[in-house]
Design a protein around this motif. Structure first.
Motif, PDB file in Angstrom:
ATOM      1  N   PRO A 293      -1.386 -21.691  59.758  1.00 57.77           N
ATOM      2  CA  PRO A 293      -2.140 -22.389  60.880  1.00 57.77           C
ATOM      3  C   PRO A 293      -1.903 -21.579  62.475  1.00 57.77           C
ATOM      4  O   PRO A 293      -2.293 -22.418  63.113  1.00 57.77           O
ATOM      5  CB  PRO A 293      -1.460 -23.701  60.933  1.00 57.77           C
ATOM      6  N   LEU A 294      -1.518 -20.594  62.546  1.00 59.62           N
ATOM      7  CA  LEU A 294      -1.046 -19.987  63.818  1.00 59.62           C
ATOM      8  C   LEU A 294      -2.506 -19.882  64.502  1.00 59.62           C
ATOM      9  O   LEU A 294      -3.610 -19.811  63.948  1.00 59.62           O
ATOM     10  CB  LEU A 294      -0.604 -18.553  63.603  1.00 59.62           C
ATOM     11  N   SER A 295      -2.472 -19.920  65.762  1.00 59.52           N
ATOM     12  CA  SER A 295      -3.675 -19.643  66.406  1.00 59.52           C
ATOM     13  C   SER A 295      -4.341 -18.307  66.235  1.00 59.52           C
ATOM     14  O   SER A 295      -3.753 -17.405  66.328  1.00 59.52           O
ATOM     15  CB  SER A 295      -3.359 -19.804  68.217  1.00 59.52           C
ATOM     16  N   SER A 296      -5.576 -18.609  66.110  1.00 63.84           N
ATOM     17  CA  SER A 296      -6.527 -17.434  65.867  1.00 63.84           C
ATOM     18  C   SER A 296      -7.856 -17.206  65.935  1.00 63.84           C
ATOM     19  O   SER A 296      -8.085 -18.652  65.770  1.00 63.84           O
ATOM     20  CB  SER A 296      -6.022 -16.834  64.180  1.00 63.84           C
TER      21      SER A 296
ATOM     22  N   ARG B 164      -8.027 -18.655  55.351  1.00 72.07           N
ATOM     23  CA  ARG B 164      -8.165 -17.249  55.906  1.00 72.07           C
ATOM     24  C   ARG B 164      -7.883 -16.198  55.285  1.00 72.07           C
ATOM     25  O   ARG B 164      -7.271 -16.177  54.183  1.00 72.07           O
ATOM     26  CB  ARG B 164      -7.150 -17.695  57.179  1.00 72.07           C
ATOM     27  N   ILE B 165      -8.127 -15.265  55.882  1.00 72.36           N
ATOM     28  CA  ILE B 165      -7.573 -14.008  55.177  1.00 72.36           C
ATOM     29  C   ILE B 165      -6.678 -13.238  56.307  1.00 72.36           C
ATOM     30  O   ILE B 165      -7.308 -13.478  57.726  1.00 72.36           O
ATOM     31  CB  ILE B 165      -8.537 -12.981  54.613  1.00 72.36           C
ATOM     32  N   ALA B 166      -6.019 -12.354  56.184  1.00 71.20           N
ATOM     33  CA  ALA B 166      -4.922 -11.777  57.233  1.00 71.20           C
ATOM     34  C   ALA B 166      -5.422 -10.250  57.051  1.00 71.20           C
ATOM     35  O   ALA B 166      -5.366  -9.706  55.916  1.00 71.20           O
ATOM     36  CB  ALA B 166      -3.587 -11.814  57.190  1.00 71.20           C
ATOM     37  N   ILE B 167      -5.710  -9.618  58.165  1.00 66.80           N
ATOM     38  CA  ILE B 167      -6.161  -8.221  58.181  1.00 66.80           C
ATOM     39  C   ILE B 167      -5.042  -7.607  58.979  1.00 66.80           C
ATOM     40  O   ILE B 167      -4.704  -7.935  60.238  1.00 66.80           O
ATOM     41  CB  ILE B 167      -7.501  -7.998  58.809  1.00 66.80           C
ATOM     42  N   VAL B 168      -4.334  -6.627  58.029  1.00 65.67           N
ATOM     43  CA  VAL B 168      -3.105  -6.040  58.514  1.00 65.67           C
ATOM     44  C   VAL B 168      -3.691  -4.289  58.954  1.00 65.67           C
ATOM     45  O   VAL B 168      -4.178  -3.821  58.130  1.00 65.67           O
ATOM     46  CB  VAL B 168      -1.986  -5.837  57.608  1.00 65.67           C
ATOM     47  N   TYR B 169      -3.522  -4.181  60.088  1.00 68.64           N
ATOM     48  CA  TYR B 169      -3.928  -2.813  60.546  1.00 68.64           C
ATOM     49  C   TYR B 169      -2.834  -2.334  61.531  1.00 68.64           C
ATOM     50  O   TYR B 169      -1.870  -2.721  61.943  1.00 68.64           O
ATOM     51  CB  TYR B 169      -5.461  -2.834  61.178  1.00 68.64           C
ATOM     52  N   ASN B 170      -3.303  -0.767  61.665  1.00 69.34           N
ATOM     53  CA  ASN B 170      -2.267  -0.098  62.349  1.00 69.34           C
ATOM     54  C   ASN B 170      -0.841   0.030  61.747  1.00 69.34           C
ATOM     55  O   ASN B 170      -0.797  -0.212  60.542  1.00 69.34           O
ATOM     56  CB  ASN B 170      -2.007  -0.284  63.983  1.00 69.34           C
ATOM     57  N   LYS B 171       0.244  -0.186  62.643  1.00 65.42           N
ATOM     58  CA  LYS B 171       1.359  -0.072  62.291  1.00 65.42           C
ATOM     59  C   LYS B 171       1.837  -1.450  61.760  1.00 65.42           C
ATOM     60  O   LYS B 171       2.424  -2.070  60.950  1.00 65.42           O
ATOM     61  CB  LYS B 171       2.430   0.786  62.812  1.00 65.42           C
ATOM     62  N   TYR B 172       1.945  -2.338  62.875  1.00 68.36           N
ATOM     63  CA  TYR B 172       2.416  -3.721  62.775  1.00 68.36           C
ATOM     64  C   TYR B 172       1.341  -4.695  63.085  1.00 68.36           C
ATOM     65  O   TYR B 172       1.769  -6.204  63.426  1.00 68.36           O
ATOM     66  CB  TYR B 172       3.569  -3.863  63.728  1.00 68.36           C
ATOM     67  N   ASP B 173       0.142  -4.456  63.570  1.00 63.06           N
ATOM     68  CA  ASP B 173      -0.707  -5.461  63.986  1.00 63.06           C
ATOM     69  C   ASP B 173      -1.516  -6.415  62.801  1.00 63.06           C
ATOM     70  O   ASP B 173      -1.770  -5.837  61.871  1.00 63.06           O
ATOM     71  CB  ASP B 173      -1.953  -4.797  64.728  1.00 63.06           C
TER      72      ASP B 173
END
Length: 129
Positions: free
Chosen positions: A83-86, A93-102
């Protein structure tokens, strides 16, 4: 360029209407028109912002509000109810992990089509949905 709108949870709309609609109605009934006008303006602003939450795939770039993500830098996509602000109007939801830690949390209405479009550009994305 493909644009995907955010899925919207019905309970979120009801919650916002209760929180800002009650003071609006109360202001009208008690002749406090400045309160009513303020609450109405806040409601308009919130729903205007809701209409602007879109996810755009433009070539090899994913645009999420002001964030621009190189699709080739996406490492992983996974399902979440965080539920984090986004820029997402649903907890589906889906989480998109990109770069190293984003990471960014989004809630596209057409989730499978959205992920398939990303996979066409970067087939090495690990998908856990």
């Amino acid at each position: 360029m493909k644009t995907y709108s955010s899925k919207i949870d019905w309970w979120l709309i009801i919650l916002i209407l209760i929180v800002f609609g009650y003071p609006f109605i109360d202001g009208v009934l008690s002749n406090q028109y400045s309160l009513s006008l303020t609450m109405f303006a806040i409601l308009l602003l919130i729903f205007w912002m809701f209409s602007k939450i879109k996810y755009v795939i433009d070539g090899a770039i994913l645009k999420v509000w002001w964030i621009k993500i190189d699709i080739h830098s996406i490492k992983r996509i996974y399902k979440t109810n965080n539920p984090l602000s986004s820029p997402a109007l649903s907890l589906d939801r889906i989480a998109i992990v990109y770069n190293k830690y984003d990471e960014v949390l989004i809630s596209p209405k057409l989730k499978k089509e959205f992920v398939d479009e990303l996979l066409k550009i970067n087939p090495s994305i690990i998908v856990e949905i």
